[in-house]
Design an enzyme around this catalytic site. Structure first.
Site, PDB file in Angstrom:
ATOM      1  N   TYR A   1      -3.349   3.621  -9.641  1.00  0.00           N
ATOM      2  CA  TYR A   1      -2.469   3.235 -10.741  1.00  0.00           C
ATOM      3  C   TYR A   1      -3.097   2.073 -11.509  1.00  0.00           C
ATOM      4  O   TYR A   1      -3.181   2.097 -12.736  1.00  0.00           O
ATOM      5  CB  TYR A   1      -1.090   2.841 -10.218  1.00  0.00           C
ATOM      6  CG  TYR A   1      -0.170   2.355 -11.309  1.00  0.00           C
ATOM      7  CD1 TYR A   1       0.523   3.269 -12.101  1.00  0.00           C
ATOM      8  CD2 TYR A   1       0.006   0.999 -11.561  1.00  0.00           C
ATOM      9  CE1 TYR A   1       1.362   2.836 -13.118  1.00  0.00           C
ATOM     10  CE2 TYR A   1       0.838   0.561 -12.573  1.00  0.00           C
ATOM     11  CZ  TYR A   1       1.516   1.481 -13.353  1.00  0.00           C
ATOM     12  OH  TYR A   1       2.334   1.048 -14.364  1.00  0.00           O
TER      13      TYR A   1
ATOM     14  N   SER B   1      -0.363  -2.201 -18.117  1.00  0.00           N
ATOM     15  CA  SER B   1       0.436  -2.811 -17.053  1.00  0.00           C
ATOM     16  C   SER B   1      -0.207  -4.133 -16.668  1.00  0.00           C
ATOM     17  O   SER B   1      -1.428  -4.309 -16.808  1.00  0.00           O
ATOM     18  CB  SER B   1       0.472  -1.889 -15.830  1.00  0.00           C
ATOM     19  OG  SER B   1       1.017  -2.557 -14.702  1.00  0.00           O
TER      20      SER B   1
END
Length: 248
Positions: free
Chosen positions: A144, A131
């Protein structure tokens, strides 16, 4: 990377980017199997149930897929959860554990399950999904970001370990994409189809880049290099005002 006439397993492909990517592979002429916990959401592709936090589930899914498709030559590992946390509240730890279990350990477990087969093929592709948040944290989702930074680091180690085996390792580095409510958190989230258009263009280049970074992800991936890290992190920290009782 050739995306036609391949046999592709997308783990975490029952929604969002994963499902969109699965349909792009299928449209290009590949056989596609999507794996996830909720396979009932998909009725146009072959599915297999998998829970990447459960070793038994991963082993069963592997055996089912390879039993039906011994020619499998592309595995995409993108099962993940995107959860907010308030680090002032000790109860956030349960969220952190879930995030690491799915996003990082789940990725490693899935890779381990299929790597021997892919090596045995002598020519295959393994795609991991990190990401933009792996490179520029989004403070509202701290674990995350940590989990995706872990996926990036693991991928960087996996690539040289598999060098010479015929398995090519590619990392997909998405920015915010308008799926799973991302458009509510980030109005600048890319429309899914626009994102996938860029991904397929990069993925099918020869040679394939080792990292698939669309334009919107470049400012995140290269923030430290470009000297924009601190200002971007400050701007992204404003999202913390949405936490209950933040007083920010």
């Amino acid at each position: 990377m050739d995306i036609s006439n391949r046999t592709v397993l997308i783990i975490g492909g029952t929604s969002g980017i994963g499902l969109g990517l699965a349909r792009r592979f299928a449209a290009a002429g590949s056989t596609v199997i999507v794996a996830g916990r909720d396979t009932g959401k998909v009725d146009d592709l072959e599915t297999v149930r998998i829970d990447v936090t459960d070793p038994g589930s991963v082993a069963r899914a592997r055996d089912e897929v390879l039993g039906a498709h011994p020619e499998l030559d592309v595995v995409v590992t993108m099962a993940g959860v995107l959860l907010q946390e308030d680090l002032r509240d000790p109860d956030h730890f349960a969220t952190a554990e879930t995030t690491i279990a799915v996003n990082l350990l789940g990725t490693i477990r899935a890779i381990d399950a299929f790597t021997p087969h892919l090596i045995g093929r002598g020519g295959a592709d393994l795609i991991t999904v990190s990401s933009g948040i792996a490179f520029l944290p989004f403070p509202l989702m701290p674990t995350y970001g940590a989990s995706k930074a872990g996926v990036h680091a693991y991928t960087e180690a996996l690539r040289p370990q598999l060098a010479g085996t015929g398995v090519t390792v590619t990392e997909l580095v998405p920015p915010a994409v308008a799926t799973a409510g991302q458009e509510k958190v980030n109005p600048a989230a890319l429309p899914l189809d626009s994102y996938l258009d860029e991904v397929i263009d990069l993925l099918t280049r020869n040679p394939t880049p080792k990292e698939i970074i669309v334009k919107a992800a470049e400012r995140l991936r290269w923030a430290e290099r470009d000297g924009t890290y601190e200002s971007l992190l400050e701007a992204r920290s404003r999202s913390l005002a949405t936490l209950p009782g933040s007083g920010r």
